[in-house]
Write a protein that holds these residues in place. Sequence first.
Motif, PDB file in Angstrom:
ATOM      1  N   LEU A 236       1.052  -1.141  -0.025  1.00 20.96           N
ATOM      2  CA  LEU A 236       0.284  -0.075   0.029  1.00 20.96           C
ATOM      3  C   LEU A 236       1.177   1.276   0.182  1.00 20.96           C
ATOM      4  O   LEU A 236       0.274   2.592  -0.652  1.00 20.96           O
ATOM      5  N   ILE A 237       1.800   1.175   0.840  1.00 22.29           N
ATOM      6  CA  ILE A 237       2.879   2.653   0.305  1.00 22.29           C
ATOM      7  C   ILE A 237       3.654   3.155  -0.323  1.00 22.29           C
ATOM      8  O   ILE A 237       3.456   3.948  -1.165  1.00 22.29           O
ATOM      9  N   LEU A 238       4.522   1.666  -1.343  1.00 19.98           N
ATOM     10  CA  LEU A 238       4.446   1.802  -2.322  1.00 19.98           C
ATOM     11  C   LEU A 238       3.618   2.446  -3.765  1.00 19.98           C
ATOM     12  O   LEU A 238       3.821   3.206  -4.529  1.00 19.98           O
ATOM     13  N   VAL A 239       1.958   1.850  -3.164  1.00 17.15           N
ATOM     14  CA  VAL A 239       1.395   1.905  -4.273  1.00 17.15           C
ATOM     15  C   VAL A 239       0.765   3.079  -4.821  1.00 17.15           C
ATOM     16  O   VAL A 239       0.862   4.411  -5.003  1.00 17.15           O
ATOM     17  N   ILE A 240       0.901   3.884  -2.561  1.00 16.48           N
ATOM     18  CA  ILE A 240       0.615   5.347  -2.430  1.00 16.48           C
ATOM     19  C   ILE A 240       1.792   6.113  -3.064  1.00 16.48           C
ATOM     20  O   ILE A 240       1.250   7.571  -4.058  1.00 16.48           O
ATOM     21  N   ILE A 241       2.833   5.614  -2.784  1.00 18.99           N
ATOM     22  CA  ILE A 241       3.913   6.197  -3.670  1.00 18.99           C
ATOM     23  C   ILE A 241       3.614   6.475  -4.875  1.00 18.99           C
ATOM     24  O   ILE A 241       4.204   8.121  -6.125  1.00 18.99           O
ATOM     25  N   GLY A 242       3.750   5.879  -5.887  1.00 21.08           N
ATOM     26  CA  GLY A 242       3.106   6.234  -7.068  1.00 21.08           C
ATOM     27  C   GLY A 242       2.270   6.868  -7.155  1.00 21.08           C
ATOM     28  O   GLY A 242       1.800   7.825  -8.771  1.00 21.08           O
ATOM     29  N   ALA A 243       0.583   6.999  -6.733  1.00 21.80           N
ATOM     30  CA  ALA A 243       0.332   7.674  -7.578  1.00 21.80           C
ATOM     31  C   ALA A 243       0.083   8.829  -7.243  1.00 21.80           C
ATOM     32  O   ALA A 243      -0.354  10.351  -7.920  1.00 21.80           O
ATOM     33  N   LEU A 244       1.041   9.180  -6.201  1.00 18.81           N
ATOM     34  CA  LEU A 244       1.138  10.797  -5.581  1.00 18.81           C
ATOM     35  C   LEU A 244       2.505  10.921  -6.940  1.00 18.81           C
ATOM     36  O   LEU A 244       2.121  12.368  -7.607  1.00 18.81           O
ATOM     37  N   ASN A 245       3.490   9.809  -7.299  1.00 14.00           N
ATOM     38  CA  ASN A 245       4.152  10.512  -8.341  1.00 14.00           C
ATOM     39  C   ASN A 245       3.199  10.767  -9.813  1.00 14.00           C
ATOM     40  O   ASN A 245       3.314  11.633 -10.402  1.00 14.00           O
TER      41      ASN A 245
END
Length: 83
Positions: free
Chosen positions: A7-16
């Motif tokens: 989930l943290i990695l998905v959030i990073i990707g979404a913010l990017n």
Amino acid sequence: MMDKTALILVIIGALNWLLVGLFQFDLVATILGGQQSMLSRIVYSLVGLAGLWCIKLVFSSHESLPQPAMKPAENQDDNGQNP
């Protein structure tokens, strides 16, 4: 643990992607030396794998997801005082 990491990695990707969409600015590429750098490609791949992992969260029942421990509520009257 794996769900939270994904989930943290998905959030990073979404913010990017938000930065790319609004400002045409790829933060991952900027920090890691361009879109074609090996580090950027690793991060992009990890974010993609995390997205695949999170698909299972969409189809899992609410009861099977880990819930935070909650303190039992105490009986109180309308004034917020214990009877």
